[in-house]
Scaffold this motif. Structure first.
Motif, PDB file in Angstrom:
ATOM      1  N   ALA A 123     -30.376  14.288  21.197  1.00 33.03           N
ATOM      2  CA  ALA A 123     -30.628  15.610  21.764  1.00 33.03           C
ATOM      3  C   ALA A 123     -29.444  16.103  22.588  1.00 33.03           C
ATOM      4  CB  ALA A 123     -31.888  15.577  22.638  1.00 33.03           C
ATOM      5  N   GLU A 124     -28.574  15.185  23.021  1.00 34.43           N
ATOM      6  CA  GLU A 124     -27.401  15.567  23.796  1.00 34.43           C
ATOM      7  C   GLU A 124     -26.328  16.092  22.848  1.00 34.43           C
ATOM      8  OE1 GLU A 124     -26.012  12.605  26.501  1.00 34.43           O
ATOM      9  OE2 GLU A 124     -28.025  11.807  26.856  1.00 34.43           O
ATOM     10  N   ARG A 125     -25.854  17.298  23.117  1.00 39.88           N
ATOM     11  CA  ARG A 125     -24.895  17.955  22.224  1.00 39.88           C
ATOM     12  C   ARG A 125     -23.612  17.139  22.081  1.00 39.88           C
ATOM     13  NH1 ARG A 125     -21.312  22.747  22.725  1.00 39.88           N
ATOM     14  NH2 ARG A 125     -21.514  24.025  20.867  1.00 39.88           N
ATOM     15  N   SER A 126     -23.190  16.500  23.175  1.00 43.89           N
ATOM     16  CA  SER A 126     -21.937  15.748  23.130  1.00 43.89           C
ATOM     17  C   SER A 126     -22.056  14.457  22.341  1.00 43.89           C
ATOM     18  CB  SER A 126     -21.471  15.422  24.554  1.00 43.89           C
ATOM     19  OG  SER A 126     -22.402  14.564  25.190  1.00 43.89           O
ATOM     20  N   VAL A 127     -23.275  14.001  22.096  1.00 42.82           N
ATOM     21  CA  VAL A 127     -23.479  12.725  21.404  1.00 42.82           C
ATOM     22  C   VAL A 127     -23.614  12.918  19.904  1.00 42.82           C
ATOM     23  CG1 VAL A 127     -25.052  10.766  21.156  1.00 42.82           C
ATOM     24  CG2 VAL A 127     -24.467  11.601  23.423  1.00 42.82           C
ATOM     25  N   VAL A 128     -24.091  14.082  19.471  1.00 37.25           N
ATOM     26  CA  VAL A 128     -24.388  14.268  18.056  1.00 37.25           C
ATOM     27  C   VAL A 128     -23.138  14.107  17.188  1.00 37.25           C
ATOM     28  CG1 VAL A 128     -24.070  16.785  18.022  1.00 37.25           C
ATOM     29  CG2 VAL A 128     -25.608  15.704  16.382  1.00 37.25           C
ATOM     30  N   THR A 129     -21.976  14.507  17.702  1.00 42.03           N
ATOM     31  CA  THR A 129     -20.768  14.365  16.899  1.00 42.03           C
ATOM     32  C   THR A 129     -20.446  12.896  16.666  1.00 42.03           C
ATOM     33  OG1 THR A 129     -19.399  14.530  18.898  1.00 42.03           O
ATOM     34  CG2 THR A 129     -19.779  16.548  17.644  1.00 42.03           C
ATOM     35  N   ARG A 130     -20.673  12.062  17.651  1.00 39.03           N
ATOM     36  CA  ARG A 130     -20.381  10.640  17.477  1.00 39.03           C
ATOM     37  C   ARG A 130     -21.407   9.984  16.557  1.00 39.03           C
ATOM     38  NH1 ARG A 130     -16.222  12.289  18.348  1.00 39.03           N
ATOM     39  NH2 ARG A 130     -15.053  12.121  20.275  1.00 39.03           N
ATOM     40  N   PHE A 131     -22.642  10.451  16.607  1.00 37.96           N
ATOM     41  CA  PHE A 131     -23.651   9.918  15.688  1.00 37.96           C
ATOM     42  C   PHE A 131     -23.271  10.243  14.254  1.00 37.96           C
ATOM     43  CE2 PHE A 131     -27.461  10.488  13.100  1.00 37.96           C
ATOM     44  CZ  PHE A 131     -28.052   9.244  13.241  1.00 37.96           C
ATOM     45  N   ASP A 147     -22.806   2.407  -4.858  1.00 40.39           N
ATOM     46  CA  ASP A 147     -23.621   3.618  -4.822  1.00 40.39           C
ATOM     47  C   ASP A 147     -22.691   4.820  -4.657  1.00 40.39           C
ATOM     48  OD1 ASP A 147     -25.505   5.578  -4.522  1.00 40.39           O
ATOM     49  OD2 ASP A 147     -26.179   4.943  -2.532  1.00 40.39           O
ATOM     50  N   PRO A 148     -22.069   5.288  -5.734  1.00 40.41           N
ATOM     51  CA  PRO A 148     -21.064   6.349  -5.609  1.00 40.41           C
ATOM     52  C   PRO A 148     -21.629   7.664  -5.106  1.00 40.41           C
ATOM     53  CG  PRO A 148     -21.624   5.967  -7.919  1.00 40.41           C
ATOM     54  CD  PRO A 148     -22.272   4.863  -7.132  1.00 40.41           C
ATOM     55  N   ARG A 149     -22.929   7.915  -5.314  1.00 39.91           N
ATOM     56  CA  ARG A 149     -23.518   9.170  -4.852  1.00 39.91           C
ATOM     57  C   ARG A 149     -23.999   9.098  -3.407  1.00 39.91           C
ATOM     58  NH1 ARG A 149     -23.861  12.426  -9.158  1.00 39.91           N
ATOM     59  NH2 ARG A 149     -23.718  11.410 -11.202  1.00 39.91           N
ATOM     60  N   GLY A 150     -24.036   7.903  -2.852  1.00 37.22           N
ATOM     61  CA  GLY A 150     -24.498   7.766  -1.479  1.00 37.22           C
ATOM     62  C   GLY A 150     -23.541   8.372  -0.474  1.00 37.22           C
ATOM     63  N   GLY A 151     -22.212   8.270  -0.746  1.00 40.56           N
ATOM     64  CA  GLY A 151     -21.221   8.825   0.170  1.00 40.56           C
ATOM     65  C   GLY A 151     -21.385  10.320   0.390  1.00 40.56           C
ATOM     66  N   PRO A 152     -21.391  11.129  -0.680  1.00 41.76           N
ATOM     67  CA  PRO A 152     -21.588  12.568  -0.487  1.00 41.76           C
ATOM     68  C   PRO A 152     -22.879  12.905   0.263  1.00 41.76           C
ATOM     69  CG  PRO A 152     -20.808  12.140  -2.702  1.00 41.76           C
ATOM     70  CD  PRO A 152     -21.087  10.802  -2.085  1.00 41.76           C
ATOM     71  N   GLU A 153     -23.941  12.156  -0.018  1.00 41.20           N
ATOM     72  CA  GLU A 153     -25.204  12.433   0.675  1.00 41.20           C
ATOM     73  C   GLU A 153     -25.058  12.205   2.178  1.00 41.20           C
ATOM     74  OE1 GLU A 153     -27.728  13.848  -0.560  1.00 41.20           O
ATOM     75  OE2 GLU A 153     -27.075  13.770  -2.665  1.00 41.20           O
ATOM     76  N   LEU A 154     -24.341  11.146   2.567  1.00 38.97           N
ATOM     77  CA  LEU A 154     -24.129  10.869   3.985  1.00 38.97           C
ATOM     78  C   LEU A 154     -23.261  11.947   4.633  1.00 38.97           C
ATOM     79  CD1 LEU A 154     -23.612   7.015   3.827  1.00 38.97           C
ATOM     80  CD2 LEU A 154     -25.415   8.191   5.094  1.00 38.97           C
ATOM     81  N   TYR A 155     -22.249  12.430   3.905  1.00 36.50           N
ATOM     82  CA  TYR A 155     -21.388  13.462   4.467  1.00 36.50           C
ATOM     83  C   TYR A 155     -22.142  14.781   4.601  1.00 36.50           C
ATOM     84  CZ  TYR A 155     -17.816  10.039   3.352  1.00 36.50           C
ATOM     85  OH  TYR A 155     -17.078   8.891   3.270  1.00 36.50           O
ATOM     86  N   VAL A 156     -23.027  15.073   3.654  1.00 36.64           N
ATOM     87  CA  VAL A 156     -23.860  16.277   3.767  1.00 36.64           C
ATOM     88  C   VAL A 156     -24.771  16.162   4.981  1.00 36.64           C
ATOM     89  CG1 VAL A 156     -25.761  17.541   2.690  1.00 36.64           C
ATOM     90  CG2 VAL A 156     -23.766  16.893   1.325  1.00 36.64           C
ATOM     91  N   ARG A 157     -25.316  14.977   5.192  1.00 35.05           N
ATOM     92  CA  ARG A 157     -26.169  14.750   6.362  1.00 35.05           C
ATOM     93  C   ARG A 157     -25.369  14.926   7.656  1.00 35.05           C
ATOM     94  NH1 ARG A 157     -28.673   8.843   7.738  1.00 35.05           N
ATOM     95  NH2 ARG A 157     -29.547   9.333   9.782  1.00 35.05           N
ATOM     96  N   ALA A 158     -24.150  14.403   7.675  1.00 33.52           N
ATOM     97  CA  ALA A 158     -23.301  14.552   8.855  1.00 33.52           C
ATOM     98  C   ALA A 158     -22.996  16.023   9.111  1.00 33.52           C
ATOM     99  CB  ALA A 158     -22.008  13.764   8.672  1.00 33.52           C
ATOM    100  N   THR A 159     -22.672  16.754   8.040  1.00 29.78           N
ATOM    101  CA  THR A 159     -22.363  18.174   8.175  1.00 29.78           C
ATOM    102  C   THR A 159     -23.552  18.944   8.741  1.00 29.78           C
ATOM    103  OG1 THR A 159     -20.805  18.076   6.327  1.00 29.78           O
ATOM    104  CG2 THR A 159     -21.661  20.239   6.910  1.00 29.78           C
ATOM    105  N   ALA A 160     -24.736  18.662   8.236  1.00 27.68           N
ATOM    106  CA  ALA A 160     -25.934  19.365   8.714  1.00 27.68           C
ATOM    107  C   ALA A 160     -26.165  19.091  10.197  1.00 27.68           C
ATOM    108  CB  ALA A 160     -27.147  18.923   7.894  1.00 27.68           C
ATOM    109  N   GLY A 161     -25.986  17.850  10.613  1.00 26.63           N
ATOM    110  CA  GLY A 161     -26.184  17.520  12.017  1.00 26.63           C
ATOM    111  C   GLY A 161     -25.215  18.245  12.918  1.00 26.63           C
ATOM    112  N   ILE A 162     -23.974  18.367  12.484  1.00 28.34           N
ATOM    113  CA  ILE A 162     -22.966  19.042  13.288  1.00 28.34           C
ATOM    114  C   ILE A 162     -23.246  20.535  13.366  1.00 28.34           C
ATOM    115  CG2 ILE A 162     -20.531  19.684  13.323  1.00 28.34           C
ATOM    116  CD1 ILE A 162     -19.938  16.840  12.317  1.00 28.34           C
ATOM    117  N   HIS A 163     -23.669  21.142  12.256  1.00 31.00           N
ATOM    118  CA  HIS A 163     -24.013  22.561  12.276  1.00 31.00           C
ATOM    119  C   HIS A 163     -25.231  22.810  13.162  1.00 31.00           C
ATOM    120  CE1 HIS A 163     -21.178  24.449   9.536  1.00 31.00           C
ATOM    121  NE2 HIS A 163     -21.236  23.351   8.797  1.00 31.00           N
ATOM    122  N   ASP A 164     -26.198  21.915  13.115  1.00 30.85           N
ATOM    123  CA  ASP A 164     -27.379  22.059  13.968  1.00 30.85           C
ATOM    124  C   ASP A 164     -26.993  22.026  15.451  1.00 30.85           C
ATOM    125  OD1 ASP A 164     -28.997  22.230  11.768  1.00 30.85           O
ATOM    126  OD2 ASP A 164     -29.701  20.151  11.860  1.00 30.85           O
ATOM    127  N   ALA A 165     -25.921  21.295  15.768  1.00 29.31           N
ATOM    128  CA  ALA A 165     -25.460  21.204  17.155  1.00 29.31           C
ATOM    129  C   ALA A 165     -24.564  22.381  17.541  1.00 29.31           C
ATOM    130  CB  ALA A 165     -24.702  19.899  17.368  1.00 29.31           C
TER     131      ALA A 165
END
Length: 310
Positions: A123-131, A147-165
């Protein structure tokens, strides 16, 4: 960390910062600065093992004060992030796939430690980037775990988290990596969306080398998707930036990309490709004997990681 500093200078800068914090009675900040020095040291070829040895006591020092209230969550996760990055260096420096697979246990361990610490603090804005940054080495892990498709899925998840923050500029690295991996998987629509998003968010937050790489990345994605006209618009933009920066090797890579695009484009392609390759040869002949100096990754730049901030 200033992305324009070579690793050795970055090490010295972090060490200089650590001393005054220690003298001022702020051991948590001093430890975070010392961890930054260890991370910067790992960027020098072959020094990851030495950096890990430096980080071991720092991690113990950070976790103990945090448990007792002597270090903040920000300071502790900075040390964890540095360790995760350093653990990933042997994979990135591996000379071949077999060596990389043998080294993958390191980044897997570091990448799982960081989310375990930061998950309760998301929930802390400064922590989400490190997560979300912890998802990056996990992307490497999924690749080497078959798992070659797992990498893009993780990066999409990271991108969504950063945009949410509300930190879209921090997503550039993950969008660029998503584009590159999706292209290899022939997922051209996903690759194009990610490459365009990376360029859109670059604004003033990505230094010139990162912008050049983003232009070139979009050109490669569009070329792979058969959108040759637009691809040929973006590749020269990358080339001009590399020329201004005096990075001949990167300029030659750009010319080779333009040659590949021209070859695929159609009837006039081979002649155009030969012209680009001839230009690349001339650039090589005119280049100085030594290439550009090794530098630490720029903050938020493409093709590199944002440095572990404190």
């Amino acid at each position: 960390m200033d992305g324009s500093l070579p690793p050795a200078e970055a090490v010295a800068s972090f060490r200089t910062a650590s001393g005054p914090y220690e003298a001022a009675g702020d051991p948590g900040e001093a430890t975070a600065a010392a961890a930054g020095a260890a991370y910067a040291r790992s960027l020098e070829a072959g020094r990851a093992r030495e950096a890990l040895a430096e980080l071991a006591p720092l991690l113990d020092r950070a976790l103990a004060p945090h448990a007792g209230g002597g270090a903040t969550a920000r300071q502790t996760r900075t040390v964890l992030m540095c360790r995760a990055r350093v653990l990933g260096r042997p994979v990135r420096e591996a000379p071949d796939e077999e060596s990389a697979e043998a080294a993958v246990a390191g980044p897997e361990q570091g990448a799982r430690e960081l989310p375990a610490f930061t998950e309760p603090l998301r929930a802390e804005r400064s922590v989400v980037t490190r997560f979300t940054e912890a998802l990056d080495p996990l992307g490497d892990v999924t690749r080497y775990r078959g798992d070659p498709r797992g990498g893009p899925e993780l990066y999409v998840r990271a991108t969504a988290g950063i945009h949410d923050a509300g930190l879209p500029w921090y997503a550039v690295e993950y969008e660029a990596r998503t584009a590159a991996l999706a292209t290899r998987l022939d997922e051209h629509d996903r690759a194009e969306r990610a490459a365009r998003a990376a360029l859109e968010h670059r604004a003033a937050f990505v230094p010139a080398p990162g912008r050049a790489q983003l232009y070139l990345g979009l050109a490669e994605v569009l070329g792979a998707a058969g959108q040759f006209d637009e691809a040929t618009e973006h590749a020269p933009e990358a080339g001009e930036l590399w020329r201004e920066l005096g990075d001949v090797l990167a300029l030659v890579r750009t010319l080779r990309v333009r040659a590949r695009i021209a070859t695929r484009k159609g009837r006039s392609g081979p002649d155009a490709a030969r012209q680009f390759m001839a230009a690349a040869e001339r650039e090589c002949e005119a280049a100085p004997a030594s290439g550009p100096s090794q530098r630490a990754p720029a903050a938020g730049g493409a093709g590199g990681h944002p440095p572990p901030g404190r």
